[in-house]
Design a protein around this motif. Structure first.
Motif, PDB file in Angstrom:
ATOM      1  N   THR A  52       0.828  -1.200   0.000  1.00 30.60           N
ATOM      2  CA  THR A  52       0.000   0.000   0.000  1.00 30.60           C
ATOM      3  C   THR A  52       0.866   1.255   0.000  1.00 30.60           C
ATOM      4  O   THR A  52       0.629   2.201  -0.767  1.00 30.60           O
ATOM      5  N   GLU A  53       1.890   1.279   0.838  1.00 27.53           N
ATOM      6  CA  GLU A  53       2.776   2.442   0.934  1.00 27.53           C
ATOM      7  C   GLU A  53       3.443   2.745  -0.399  1.00 27.53           C
ATOM      8  O   GLU A  53       3.502   3.903  -0.836  1.00 27.53           O
ATOM      9  N   TYR A  54       3.935   1.717  -1.073  1.00 28.17           N
ATOM     10  CA  TYR A  54       4.643   1.930  -2.334  1.00 28.17           C
ATOM     11  C   TYR A  54       3.683   2.308  -3.465  1.00 28.17           C
ATOM     12  O   TYR A  54       4.002   3.167  -4.295  1.00 28.17           O
ATOM     13  N   ILE A  55       2.521   1.679  -3.517  1.00 31.24           N
ATOM     14  CA  ILE A  55       1.572   1.974  -4.594  1.00 31.24           C
ATOM     15  C   ILE A  55       1.022   3.394  -4.447  1.00 31.24           C
ATOM     16  O   ILE A  55       0.998   4.173  -5.408  1.00 31.24           O
ATOM     17  N   LEU A  56       0.612   3.755  -3.243  1.00 31.02           N
ATOM     18  CA  LEU A  56       0.054   5.088  -3.031  1.00 31.02           C
ATOM     19  C   LEU A  56       1.139   6.162  -3.027  1.00 31.02           C
ATOM     20  O   LEU A  56       0.854   7.334  -3.260  1.00 31.02           O
ATOM     21  N   GLY A  57       2.391   5.755  -2.792  1.00 30.55           N
ATOM     22  CA  GLY A  57       3.488   6.701  -2.767  1.00 30.55           C
ATOM     23  C   GLY A  57       4.186   6.883  -4.100  1.00 30.55           C
ATOM     24  O   GLY A  57       5.236   7.542  -4.176  1.00 30.55           O
ATOM     25  N   LYS A  59       5.658   4.592  -5.959  1.00 31.91           N
ATOM     26  CA  LYS A  59       6.834   3.745  -6.140  1.00 31.91           C
ATOM     27  C   LYS A  59       6.470   2.382  -6.729  1.00 31.91           C
ATOM     28  O   LYS A  59       7.151   1.394  -6.496  1.00 31.91           O
ATOM     29  N   GLU A  60       5.389   2.359  -7.499  1.00 34.61           N
ATOM     30  CA  GLU A  60       4.925   1.059  -8.006  1.00 34.61           C
ATOM     31  C   GLU A  60       5.932   0.385  -8.929  1.00 34.61           C
ATOM     32  O   GLU A  60       6.026  -0.852  -8.958  1.00 34.61           O
ATOM     33  N   ASP A  61       6.704   1.174  -9.705  1.00 30.90           N
ATOM     34  CA  ASP A  61       7.701   0.568 -10.591  1.00 30.90           C
ATOM     35  C   ASP A  61       8.786  -0.141  -9.788  1.00 30.90           C
ATOM     36  O   ASP A  61       9.227  -1.248 -10.151  1.00 30.90           O
ATOM     37  N   GLU A  62       9.207   0.472  -8.704  1.00 32.93           N
ATOM     38  CA  GLU A  62      10.216  -0.139  -7.842  1.00 32.93           C
ATOM     39  C   GLU A  62       9.683  -1.418  -7.208  1.00 32.93           C
ATOM     40  O   GLU A  62      10.382  -2.434  -7.141  1.00 32.93           O
ATOM     41  N   LEU A  63       8.426  -1.363  -6.777  1.00 27.95           N
ATOM     42  CA  LEU A  63       7.810  -2.547  -6.181  1.00 27.95           C
ATOM     43  C   LEU A  63       7.668  -3.667  -7.205  1.00 27.95           C
ATOM     44  O   LEU A  63       7.962  -4.838  -6.915  1.00 27.95           O
ATOM     45  N   TRP A  64       7.241  -3.314  -8.414  1.00 28.41           N
ATOM     46  CA  TRP A  64       7.075  -4.336  -9.446  1.00 28.41           C
ATOM     47  C   TRP A  64       8.406  -5.022  -9.770  1.00 28.41           C
ATOM     48  O   TRP A  64       8.445  -6.236  -9.969  1.00 28.41           O
ATOM     49  N   ASN A  65       9.485  -4.267  -9.814  1.00 29.78           N
ATOM     50  CA  ASN A  65      10.787  -4.874 -10.107  1.00 29.78           C
ATOM     51  C   ASN A  65      11.148  -5.951  -9.080  1.00 29.78           C
ATOM     52  O   ASN A  65      11.720  -6.987  -9.425  1.00 29.78           O
ATOM     53  N   TYR A 120     -24.844 -13.285  -5.378  1.00 30.92           N
ATOM     54  CA  TYR A 120     -24.819 -12.023  -4.635  1.00 30.92           C
ATOM     55  C   TYR A 120     -24.898 -10.847  -5.602  1.00 30.92           C
ATOM     56  O   TYR A 120     -24.376 -10.901  -6.718  1.00 30.92           O
ATOM     57  N   LYS A 121     -25.525  -9.760  -5.146  1.00 30.13           N
ATOM     58  CA  LYS A 121     -25.741  -8.604  -6.017  1.00 30.13           C
ATOM     59  C   LYS A 121     -25.015  -7.344  -5.564  1.00 30.13           C
ATOM     60  O   LYS A 121     -24.756  -6.447  -6.369  1.00 30.13           O
ATOM     61  N   LYS A 122     -24.693  -7.265  -4.264  1.00 32.22           N
ATOM     62  CA  LYS A 122     -24.081  -6.047  -3.738  1.00 32.22           C
ATOM     63  C   LYS A 122     -23.021  -6.435  -2.713  1.00 32.22           C
ATOM     64  O   LYS A 122     -23.352  -6.913  -1.629  1.00 32.22           O
ATOM     65  N   ALA A 123     -21.759  -6.226  -3.060  1.00 33.25           N
ATOM     66  CA  ALA A 123     -20.648  -6.714  -2.243  1.00 33.25           C
ATOM     67  C   ALA A 123     -19.968  -5.576  -1.494  1.00 33.25           C
ATOM     68  O   ALA A 123     -19.612  -4.552  -2.081  1.00 33.25           O
ATOM     69  N   GLY A 124     -19.776  -5.792  -0.191  1.00 31.24           N
ATOM     70  CA  GLY A 124     -19.000  -4.864   0.612  1.00 31.24           C
ATOM     71  C   GLY A 124     -17.562  -5.353   0.670  1.00 31.24           C
ATOM     72  O   GLY A 124     -17.314  -6.504   1.025  1.00 31.24           O
ATOM     73  N   ILE A 125     -16.620  -4.507   0.311  1.00 27.63           N
ATOM     74  CA  ILE A 125     -15.217  -4.907   0.210  1.00 27.63           C
ATOM     75  C   ILE A 125     -14.436  -4.334   1.392  1.00 27.63           C
ATOM     76  O   ILE A 125     -14.384  -3.129   1.583  1.00 27.63           O
ATOM     77  N   ILE A 126     -13.821  -5.229   2.181  1.00 27.50           N
ATOM     78  CA  ILE A 126     -12.984  -4.792   3.294  1.00 27.50           C
ATOM     79  C   ILE A 126     -11.544  -5.149   2.939  1.00 27.50           C
ATOM     80  O   ILE A 126     -11.200  -6.321   2.789  1.00 27.50           O
ATOM     81  N   ALA A 127     -10.699  -4.127   2.804  1.00 25.20           N
ATOM     82  CA  ALA A 127      -9.347  -4.327   2.279  1.00 25.20           C
ATOM     83  C   ALA A 127      -8.448  -3.172   2.702  1.00 25.20           C
ATOM     84  O   ALA A 127      -8.895  -2.220   3.345  1.00 25.20           O
ATOM     85  N   THR A 128      -7.173  -3.239   2.316  1.00 24.03           N
ATOM     86  CA  THR A 128      -6.230  -2.146   2.583  1.00 24.03           C
ATOM     87  C   THR A 128      -6.575  -0.927   1.737  1.00 24.03           C
ATOM     88  O   THR A 128      -7.292  -1.013   0.730  1.00 24.03           O
ATOM     89  N   ASP A 129      -6.003   0.210   2.133  1.00 20.26           N
ATOM     90  CA  ASP A 129      -6.189   1.423   1.332  1.00 20.26           C
ATOM     91  C   ASP A 129      -5.708   1.222  -0.102  1.00 20.26           C
ATOM     92  O   ASP A 129      -6.306   1.739  -1.044  1.00 20.26           O
ATOM     93  N   GLY A 130      -4.613   0.467  -0.270  1.00 18.73           N
ATOM     94  CA  GLY A 130      -4.081   0.235  -1.611  1.00 18.73           C
ATOM     95  C   GLY A 130      -5.062  -0.507  -2.499  1.00 18.73           C
ATOM     96  O   GLY A 130      -5.296  -0.132  -3.656  1.00 18.73           O
TER      97      GLY A 130
END
Length: 236
Positions: A52-57, A59-65, A120-130
């Motif tokens: 989450t920190e890298y994607i929102l910050g 730094k996704e290219d660094e994380l992907w590598n 199911y027709k309406k899903a509540g998603i509980i997850a990280t900010d990322g």
């Protein structure tokens, strides 16, 4: 029985969730002896930067590598199918699938298929900010005709507190705090709650939740891995 394939697991995000995932695979595979279990490679990459920190910050290219390097290592060790018990890592799902030449067992897709198959027709998603801000589950589910709801800003803070300050630190997780998030989503008309972070899978098991109201992404990934790699899924 289908042809056996070697499963590679890129884990460590976090380690307790990876341990639980491996245990679920063992317990959910019907066998009559040790040799009938799946052959599995596990890389518990605990020092992986926070997704989450890298994607929102930005730094996704660094994380992907880093992730790409791990995938190549697991392939060289003989991994034929890949599973990653970390929902936020699925930000790179298309790149991961390309790297695995279509042999990536996608947790978001198999979970979405389960939701649709259950009607199911309406899903509540509980997850990280990322995962939430990248709308990973939303994009997939809306394409399948399922409405998606995320927690309010205040309840999302509760979610992050549970994940990072509780479960990732070895605690069971505050059930009352978690259920306050669930209540908000139910009040908004959700007919299913998706546990879209593997730390929430840990909390779910710690508190022995049950019932058809929850879909646990880790459970769906477990089933898919056993099926894809030639095992027989077993659930009491």
């Amino acid at each position: 029985m289908a042809e056996r394939k070697k499963l590679a697991i890129l884990g460590g995000m976090g380690p307790e969730a990876t341990e639980m995932f491996y245990k679920k695979i063992i317990e959910s595979t019907r066998v009559s002896n040790d040799r009938e279990h799946l052959d599995i490679l596990i890389y518990n990459h605990a020092s992986m930067p926070d997704r989450t920190e890298y994607i929102l910050g930005g730094k996704e290219d660094e994380l992907w590598n880093i992730i790409e390097g791990d995938i190549e290592m697991l392939k060289k060790m003989g991994g034929e199918y890949l599973a990653i018990p970390c929902n936020t890592c699925h930000y790179f799902q298309d790149k991961i699938d390309d790297s695995m030449h279509g042999h990536f067992i996608n947790m978001i897709k198999v979970t979405a298929e389960r939701i649709v198959n259950k009607g199911y027709k309406k899903a509540g998603i509980i997850a990280t900010d990322g995962t939430v801000k990248a709308d990973m589950y939303g994009k997939t589910l809306r394409d399948l005709g399922v409405e998606v709801v995320y927690p309010s800003e205040e309840r999302q803070k509760d979610v992050m507190d549970i994940i990072y300050n509780q479960v990732k630190q070895g605690e069971k997780g505050d059930k009352k705090q978690f259920l306050s998030v669930v209540k908000e989503l139910r009040d908004k008309g959700c007919d299913v709650i998706v546990l879209a972070c593997t730390e929430l899978s840990v909390l779910y098991q710690n508190h022995d939740f049950n019932g058809d109201f929850y879909v646990d992404a880790m459970d769906e990934l477990t089933k898919a891995c056993i099926d894809k790699c030639g095992g027989e899924y077993y659930n009491e």
